[in-house]
Structures are given as C-alpha cells and as structure tokens.
Motif scaffolding. Sequence first.
Motif, PDB file in Angstrom:
ATOM      1  N   GLY A   1      -5.768   6.946   4.821  1.00 31.06           N
ATOM      2  CA  GLY A   1      -4.430   6.381   4.834  1.00 31.06           C
ATOM      3  C   GLY A   1      -4.256   5.233   5.796  1.00 31.06           C
ATOM      4  O   GLY A   1      -3.129   4.768   6.005  1.00 31.06           O
ATOM      5  N   ASN A   2      -5.353   4.757   6.386  1.00 33.58           N
ATOM      6  CA  ASN A   2      -5.283   3.614   7.293  1.00 33.58           C
ATOM      7  C   ASN A   2      -5.457   2.319   6.510  1.00 33.58           C
ATOM      8  O   ASN A   2      -6.295   2.229   5.603  1.00 33.58           O
ATOM      9  CB  ASN A   2      -6.366   3.704   8.362  1.00 33.58           C
ATOM     10  CG  ASN A   2      -6.196   4.919   9.255  1.00 33.58           C
ATOM     11  OD1 ASN A   2      -5.054   5.328   9.528  1.00 33.58           O
ATOM     12  ND2 ASN A   2      -7.292   5.504   9.693  1.00 33.58           N
ATOM     13  N   VAL A   3      -4.663   1.330   6.869  1.00 32.57           N
ATOM     14  CA  VAL A   3      -4.729   0.028   6.211  1.00 32.57           C
ATOM     15  C   VAL A   3      -5.607  -0.898   7.042  1.00 32.57           C
ATOM     16  O   VAL A   3      -5.329  -1.143   8.221  1.00 32.57           O
ATOM     17  CB  VAL A   3      -3.328  -0.584   6.043  1.00 32.57           C
ATOM     18  CG1 VAL A   3      -3.434  -1.977   5.415  1.00 32.57           C
ATOM     19  CG2 VAL A   3      -2.457   0.316   5.162  1.00 32.57           C
TER      20      VAL A   3
ATOM     21  N   MET B   1      -6.491   0.037   1.737  1.00 32.25           N
ATOM     22  CA  MET B   1      -6.235   1.321   2.381  1.00 32.25           C
ATOM     23  C   MET B   1      -7.424   2.240   2.157  1.00 32.25           C
ATOM     24  O   MET B   1      -7.955   2.338   1.041  1.00 32.25           O
ATOM     25  CB  MET B   1      -4.961   1.944   1.807  1.00 32.25           C
ATOM     26  CG  MET B   1      -4.642   3.328   2.394  1.00 32.25           C
ATOM     27  SD  MET B   1      -3.091   4.004   1.762  1.00 32.25           S
ATOM     28  CE  MET B   1      -1.917   3.050   2.728  1.00 32.25           C
TER      29      MET B   1
ATOM     30  N   THR C   1      -6.728  -2.685  12.091  1.00 33.77           N
ATOM     31  CA  THR C   1      -6.554  -1.354  11.525  1.00 33.77           C
ATOM     32  C   THR C   1      -5.148  -0.876  11.859  1.00 33.77           C
ATOM     33  O   THR C   1      -4.771  -0.784  13.036  1.00 33.77           O
ATOM     34  CB  THR C   1      -7.587  -0.359  12.080  1.00 33.77           C
ATOM     35  OG1 THR C   1      -8.892  -0.833  11.794  1.00 33.77           O
ATOM     36  CG2 THR C   1      -7.404   1.012  11.440  1.00 33.77           C
TER      37      THR C   1
ATOM     38  N   SER D   1       0.686   5.772  -0.072  1.00 25.93           N
ATOM     39  CA  SER D   1      -0.201   6.928   0.138  1.00 25.93           C
ATOM     40  C   SER D   1       0.487   8.232  -0.249  1.00 25.93           C
ATOM     41  O   SER D   1       0.191   9.285   0.291  1.00 25.93           O
ATOM     42  CB  SER D   1      -0.649   6.994   1.606  1.00 25.93           C
ATOM     43  OG  SER D   1       0.468   7.043   2.486  1.00 25.93           O
TER      44      SER D   1
ATOM     45  N   PHE E   1       0.848  -1.188   0.000  1.00 21.27           N
ATOM     46  CA  PHE E   1       0.000   0.000   0.000  1.00 21.27           C
ATOM     47  C   PHE E   1       0.892   1.250   0.000  1.00 21.27           C
ATOM     48  O   PHE E   1       1.928   1.278   0.658  1.00 21.27           O
ATOM     49  CB  PHE E   1      -0.909   0.023   1.237  1.00 21.27           C
ATOM     50  CG  PHE E   1      -1.533  -1.312   1.532  1.00 21.27           C
ATOM     51  CD1 PHE E   1      -2.670  -1.720   0.873  1.00 21.27           C
ATOM     52  CD2 PHE E   1      -0.932  -2.181   2.439  1.00 21.27           C
ATOM     53  CE1 PHE E   1      -3.235  -2.969   1.127  1.00 21.27           C
ATOM     54  CE2 PHE E   1      -1.476  -3.424   2.701  1.00 21.27           C
ATOM     55  CZ  PHE E   1      -2.639  -3.821   2.038  1.00 21.27           C
TER      56      PHE E   1
END
Length: 535
Positions: free
Chosen positions: A383-385, A379, A405, A331, A329
């Motif tokens: 911006g949190n996976v 994601m 999270t 960002s 991921f």
Amino acid sequence: MSKITNTIQLLVVLFLALFLHSCKPVEDVNADQASKISITSSPVTAITYTSAICGGTVNSAGGFDLLERGVCYATIPYPTVKNIKVKAASAVLGSFQITLDGLNSETKYYVRSYAISVKDTAYGEHLEFTTNSLLPTVTTNEISAITTSNAQVLSTVVAVGASPLEQRGVCWSTTTNPTVANDKTTDGVAIGNVNSAILGLKQNTRYYVRAYAKNGNGVAYGKELSFTTPMPTTEDLHQVQFISNTIGFIAGNKVILKTINGGDTWIKIRESSSVNFTSIHFENENLGYAGGNDQYYAYVYKTTDGGLNWSQVAKEWSGNEALRVTGIFTSGNNAVSFIFNAYPNASQISGAISFSSDGGANWSKRSAPSIFGFNCGAMNTAGNVLIGGSLYRTGPTTYTVSVFTSTFLSNGSTTISEKVLDGAASMYGMHILGSKAYAVGSEGKYFTSGDGGLNWSMRSIAGYTNETLKDVQFMNSQKGYIVGTNGLLLKTVDGGLSWFKEPTDTLEQFTSLAIKPDGTVFAVGSKGEIFRKVL
C-alpha cells in the motif's frame, strides 16, 4: 541495241494488255458482282447460362444455288466456317434463326452468320455476346455513414443466377478480398438495392468490403471498396488502464474514453470544455477516479457507476496553468491518494500528494521535502506509493532524480521519505511487479529495483538516448514494454537486459501503456493515437 529493242517491245506488250483489260465490258464486271452472296447477321437474343439465339438473313445468293447457311462462333474474334458452325435447317433465301446450346457460362463468344454457294462463301456482321453466370450478379455501390465503429454499404443484386437466391449481404476484413468466411451481414434474398449495416468495427482501422450473393451454384462478389474508421478523438491522450480483458479507460484532453469490448471501440463517457484529464484509475468496473486540470485548478473526479456519472471530490489551486495530476492510487476501504505538480515559478517544480481515507470526502496533503516534481508513481502490495521525481538544476534537460516513498497509515497519518539516486534524469513512468520495480525517463534512462524500490540502478538504453521514455509495464519477470517519443515501442523478453524496437507506424509521442490480462498491449499518446499490439 538488241537488248534495248527487246525491252521496248516488252513494255509495249504490257501496255496493250492493260489497255485491253480496262476495256472489259461493264456487263462482265456486273456479272462478277452479281455472283456475290449478300448476308446480314441478326442480333443475339435470349442469352442464358449455356445458350443463345442468333441467325441472319440471306438477301441474295448471287445467281447460284445456296449449298448451306447458318452461323459460326468461337471464343476468338471473327470466326469462320473452319471454327464451330451450326447449319440452318434449309439453304434458301431469307431469314433464319439458330439456337446455340452447350455454351460455357460467363464466357464471351464471337458469332457471324454465313452462307455458302458453289461460287462464294460470305459472312454477316461480326457480333459478340457473353453468356450469363450461373452465380448471382451483385455490385458493391458505395459506403456511407462511417463512424468510429459502424458503417453502411449499399449493394445491388442485379440477377439471381441459375438457381434461387439463398443469401445476400456484405463481407469485410482488414485484409483485401474479404469472403463470407470473414465477418459478414445477412440481409435476406430480395433483388435490387439493400443498405447493409456494419457494426462493431475497430477505430482508426482500414477495412475492405465486398457485396456478396449466394445461390445453389455458389457465391458471387461485387467489386472491393475500402474505408477507414476515424479515431474517437484527436485530443492528446495521457493515460490508459485496463481492469479486465474487456473493460478499459483512457484519460485525455477534455475527454475520458471507455471500452467494453477489449479496445475494439472506445466511447466518450465524459467530455469537458476546459479540463484536460491527465490521470485515470479504476479500482473495479464501477469505482474509479480521474484527475485533470484547467487553467488554474487541478481536480479529482469520482464515479461509482463505471463512468456514467462523475462528482468532483478534490480541487487544488496554483494560480497558473501548469498544475497537473500525475497519478491516482487506491487500496480498498475508501483509501485513495493522488500526486500532482505545480510550478510556483518558471524554474521550479513543486510536487505534492493528497490522501483520503473516506473515498475523497476529506483530504490531507503532504508536499515534497524539497523542490521536486512528482511525475509518476506506482503502489506496491504493502500500500506504499513510490513516486518518481526530478529537480530542475542547471538547464531544461539536466535534473537530479529521486524516488519518494509515501506511506499512508491506517490512522490517517502520512510520511514521505526520499531516496536520491545517482545520476541526472527525470522519471516519467513507473511500474511495480512483486518485489521488482521499474521506471523510465529522459534521455533513454531505464531504472530497476530488486527490493521493492528501496534501492535503484540506472542505465541508458543503447540507441535511444535521444528519446524521452514515458512509461514502462511488465507482463511478468521476463517480458515488458516501454513507450516514448516518436512512436517508440520497445520490448524485452529477458527481464530488461536487452530491448528491441517494435513497429508502430506512427511518429506521435506515446505517453502511457497498459497490458491486458491476455497480453494485448495498448499505448496511447498525442493527437488521439491509440495503438494496439496483439500477441
């Protein structure tokens, strides 16, 4: 007695009649034969589109004057003078020649010479011929040099027809009987053999091809041939991503594939003798990351030129071959993270996530708060996976399930929180669309969240509880797709309330899917399977 006597007398009369007839003088028999006309047919020559030259030879008139000689013809065998006939200019012994005019092109005709006397009508040998075509004559000979995207076709223009050749080549389609209205090559106006190059084909696709030649009277085609382009690889494929309608990437065992024409053709941009690439993620057409593993290590590679060159930016060791990168991921601003699994022993899965704020130069790692596997992730806009995980509990198909999270803060610190879900399953695919999140997993399980992944509900999709669902993607709030084992492709048009099976013509497992901006669906899986559904 009188009846018997009459019968005997009748038999005697018949016997005498037969005897007297058999004693007919030889001169009379020869005379009958001599009265017969002897005629032969000449070969048909100078055949054109509407005419031909034919004729014959009268060798004997049988002792009588000839009344007529010529040829008769028809489109059915053994024509007679009751069909169409053309008289010769004179009725004499010897050879004669006649031109037949006004014939139809590309038509089979039957012809015989004939002669008529006051005593007899006789015919020469039965012949046949076919008039030429107004169109060119072309043959499709063979297909060679077949690759994943190209092929060569040998064709021959035998004759140009009734007017000069204007164009020749081959035409092809994915349906039978292609014409010049389909894709075609243009290969000049030369007579004879030409090798035509077919370019830009789709891979793993059956094509039908015919040679063509065009003149002022129209287009002629050779016989139809067919061929199938091979797959770009037969290795298992694990993840597919499209960053636009034209550019996409696939990660597979020992290979990374790329397309620049919307998935029509895929080329190998990286090959390895030992690394199985299990995850791929491109932030744009130049910057991308690929994750993979060999027998002992997991790796992350980076490219800044669209996959032409790659450099290793991360390496993890577990001491066994079960290490696997399951998601990457990014960002922006050089922030990148990846999740991976290791198997410390036969009954445990250990998931972890690594973070970098400098494009992979330096990493920090956080493990799962318990012995959980990190199987998939997505994601969100913050911006949190979100990570889908599973915990081995009592057997190979019984798992508790959690969603983690992972927050990557601007100062480089990280946090991982866990949400344990009700029920038993293993998550394998996840997708986030706005405030909604979707996930799929073992035994036909389907998960949904309406609050960005804070809370989840789980249900089984009726009819597919024996299937393992591997990935899910939504185009919008209503239309989405799921892929899984046995070539499974499910579609919803009501936001996931109901799912319907789409045909795929394969039983190979699909492991990943992607939806292009134009709505085209791609699914990849075992043994190099690449499936496309055009909406």
